[in-house]
Write a protein that holds these residues in place. Structure first.
Motif, mmCIF file in Angstrom:
data_model
loop_
_atom_site.group_PDB
_atom_site.id
_atom_site.type_symbol
_atom_site.label_atom_id
_atom_site.label_comp_id
_atom_site.label_asym_id
_atom_site.label_seq_id
_atom_site.Cartn_x
_atom_site.Cartn_y
_atom_site.Cartn_z
ATOM 1 N N TYR A 29 0.839 -1.198 0.000
ATOM 2 C CA TYR A 29 0.000 0.000 0.000
ATOM 3 C C TYR A 29 0.876 1.251 0.000
ATOM 4 C CZ TYR A 29 -3.367 3.425 1.815
ATOM 5 O OH TYR A 29 -4.146 4.527 1.996
ATOM 6 N N GLU A 30 1.898 1.268 0.875
ATOM 7 C CA GLU A 30 2.828 2.402 0.930
ATOM 8 C C GLU A 30 3.517 2.618 -0.418
ATOM 9 O OE1 GLU A 30 4.791 2.786 5.350
ATOM 10 O OE2 GLU A 30 5.603 1.285 3.992
ATOM 11 N N MET A 31 3.912 1.514 -1.042
ATOM 12 C CA MET A 31 4.624 1.613 -2.307
ATOM 13 C C MET A 31 3.739 2.240 -3.379
ATOM 14 S SD MET A 31 6.220 -1.357 -4.719
ATOM 15 C CE MET A 31 4.622 -2.014 -5.131
ATOM 16 N N PHE A 37 10.102 4.214 0.640
ATOM 17 C CA PHE A 37 11.077 3.653 -0.292
ATOM 18 C C PHE A 37 11.274 2.158 -0.086
ATOM 19 C CE2 PHE A 37 15.520 2.594 -1.319
ATOM 20 C CZ PHE A 37 15.524 2.926 -2.663
ATOM 21 N N HIS A 38 10.760 1.615 0.991
ATOM 22 C CA HIS A 38 11.045 0.246 1.429
ATOM 23 C C HIS A 38 10.921 -0.781 0.294
ATOM 24 C CE1 HIS A 38 11.350 -2.864 4.562
ATOM 25 N NE2 HIS A 38 10.506 -3.546 3.800
ATOM 26 N N MET A 39 9.773 -0.863 -0.344
ATOM 27 C CA MET A 39 9.548 -1.860 -1.392
ATOM 28 C C MET A 39 10.381 -1.565 -2.633
ATOM 29 S SD MET A 39 7.619 -4.276 -0.306
ATOM 30 C CE MET A 39 7.014 -5.086 -1.754
ATOM 31 N N TYR A 40 10.581 -0.295 -2.943
ATOM 32 C CA TYR A 40 11.413 0.041 -4.103
ATOM 33 C C TYR A 40 12.846 -0.409 -3.872
ATOM 34 C CZ TYR A 40 7.425 2.748 -5.598
ATOM 35 O OH TYR A 40 6.164 3.123 -5.985
ATOM 36 N N GLY A 41 13.307 -0.330 -2.639
ATOM 37 C CA GLY A 41 14.641 -0.835 -2.300
ATOM 38 C C GLY A 41 14.741 -2.340 -2.484
ATOM 39 N N ILE A 42 13.697 -3.067 -2.060
ATOM 40 C CA ILE A 42 13.683 -4.527 -2.223
ATOM 41 C C ILE A 42 13.649 -4.890 -3.705
ATOM 42 C CG2 ILE A 42 12.282 -6.603 -1.868
ATOM 43 C CD1 ILE A 42 11.447 -5.385 0.854
ATOM 44 N N ILE A 43 12.776 -4.230 -4.475
ATOM 45 C CA ILE A 43 12.672 -4.517 -5.903
ATOM 46 C C ILE A 43 13.968 -4.140 -6.615
ATOM 47 C CG2 ILE A 43 11.460 -3.863 -8.035
ATOM 48 C CD1 ILE A 43 8.925 -3.530 -6.228
ATOM 49 N N GLY A 44 14.551 -3.008 -6.267
ATOM 50 C CA GLY A 44 15.820 -2.592 -6.863
ATOM 51 C C GLY A 44 16.935 -3.585 -6.573
ATOM 52 N N THR A 45 16.967 -4.098 -5.366
ATOM 53 C CA THR A 45 17.960 -5.113 -5.010
ATOM 54 C C THR A 45 17.748 -6.380 -5.827
ATOM 55 O OG1 THR A 45 18.121 -4.233 -2.759
ATOM 56 C CG2 THR A 45 18.908 -6.486 -3.108
ATOM 57 N N ALA A 46 16.491 -6.780 -5.993
ATOM 58 C CA ALA A 46 16.182 -7.984 -6.780
ATOM 59 C C ALA A 46 16.597 -7.802 -8.244
ATOM 60 C CB ALA A 46 14.700 -8.308 -6.686
ATOM 61 N N VAL A 47 16.316 -6.638 -8.818
ATOM 62 C CA VAL A 47 16.689 -6.380 -10.212
ATOM 63 C C VAL A 47 18.209 -6.380 -10.358
ATOM 64 C CG1 VAL A 47 16.667 -4.619 -12.040
ATOM 65 C CG2 VAL A 47 14.569 -5.163 -10.804
ATOM 66 N N THR A 48 18.900 -5.765 -9.414
ATOM 67 C CA THR A 48 20.366 -5.729 -9.461
ATOM 68 C C THR A 48 20.948 -7.131 -9.351
ATOM 69 O OG1 THR A 48 20.344 -3.527 -8.458
ATOM 70 C CG2 THR A 48 22.424 -4.747 -8.368
#
Length: 137
Positions: A29-31, A37-48
Motif C-alpha cells: 500500500y505504501e509503495m 522507499f522500502h519496497m522500491y529498495g527490495i525490488i531494486g535489489t532484486a533487479v540488481t
C-alpha cells in the motif's frame, strides 16, 4: 532427494520475504502511494541481483539443473505488450496486496484468505495460456 535443494531455497525465499516485510499488504500500500522507499529498495535489489546473475551465467557459460546450457533469447521491442501486461499485473498486485511469490509465503504464514488469491492467480495464468495467441505480442 534431488529436489530437496529447491525446497530449501523456497523456504529461504519465504523467510527473506517475511523478514523484509515484502509480504505485508501495508508495505505494498505504501509503495503504490509513494509513501515509502522500502519496497522500491527490495525490488531494486532484486533487479540488481538478477542482472548480476544473468551476467555471471553468460560470462561463465553456466548450465541448468540437467546440464543443458542456459540460453537467453532477445526480447521483442514492442512496448504495447509490456504496458498492458504490466498494468494488469500491477492492478492485480494492488488489489490483492501481494504478488505471486508472497502469495505462497502468506499462505505459509497461515493467512488462509490468500488461498482465494492463489486460486485466481492460477486461473489468470491459465486464461493467459488460452488467450496468448489472440493477445498483442
Amino acid at each position: 532427494m534431488k529436489l530437496v535443494r529447491f525446497v530449501l531455497v523456497g523456504i529461504l525465499f519465504g523467510i527473506i520475504m517475511a523478514k523484509s516485510e515484502a509480504i505485508s499488504w501495508y508495505r505494498i500500500y505504501e509503495m503504490f502511494h509513494f509513501d515509502a522507499f522500502h519496497m522500491y529498495g527490495i525490488i531494486g535489489t532484486a533487479v540488481t541481483l538478477g542482472a548480476l546473475g544473468v551476467f555471471l551465467i553468460k560470462k561463465f557459460k553456466l548450465r541448468d539443473f540437467h546440464g543443458n546450457p542456459i540460453v537467453f533469447f532477445p526480447k521483442d521491442k514492442t512496448y504495447k505488450r509490456y504496458i498492458f501486461g504490466g498494468t494488469l499485473f500491477g492492478l492485480g498486485w494492488a488489489l490483492a496486496g501481494s504478488c505471486p511469490g508472497p502469495i505462497v509465503v502468506n499462505i505459509g504464514y497461515g493467512y488462509s484468505a490468500y488461498l482465494i488469491v492463489l486460486v485466481f492467480a492460477v486461473i489468470g495464468t491459465y486464461l493467459y495460456g488460452l488467450l496468448m495467441d489472440k493477445l498483442p505480442h
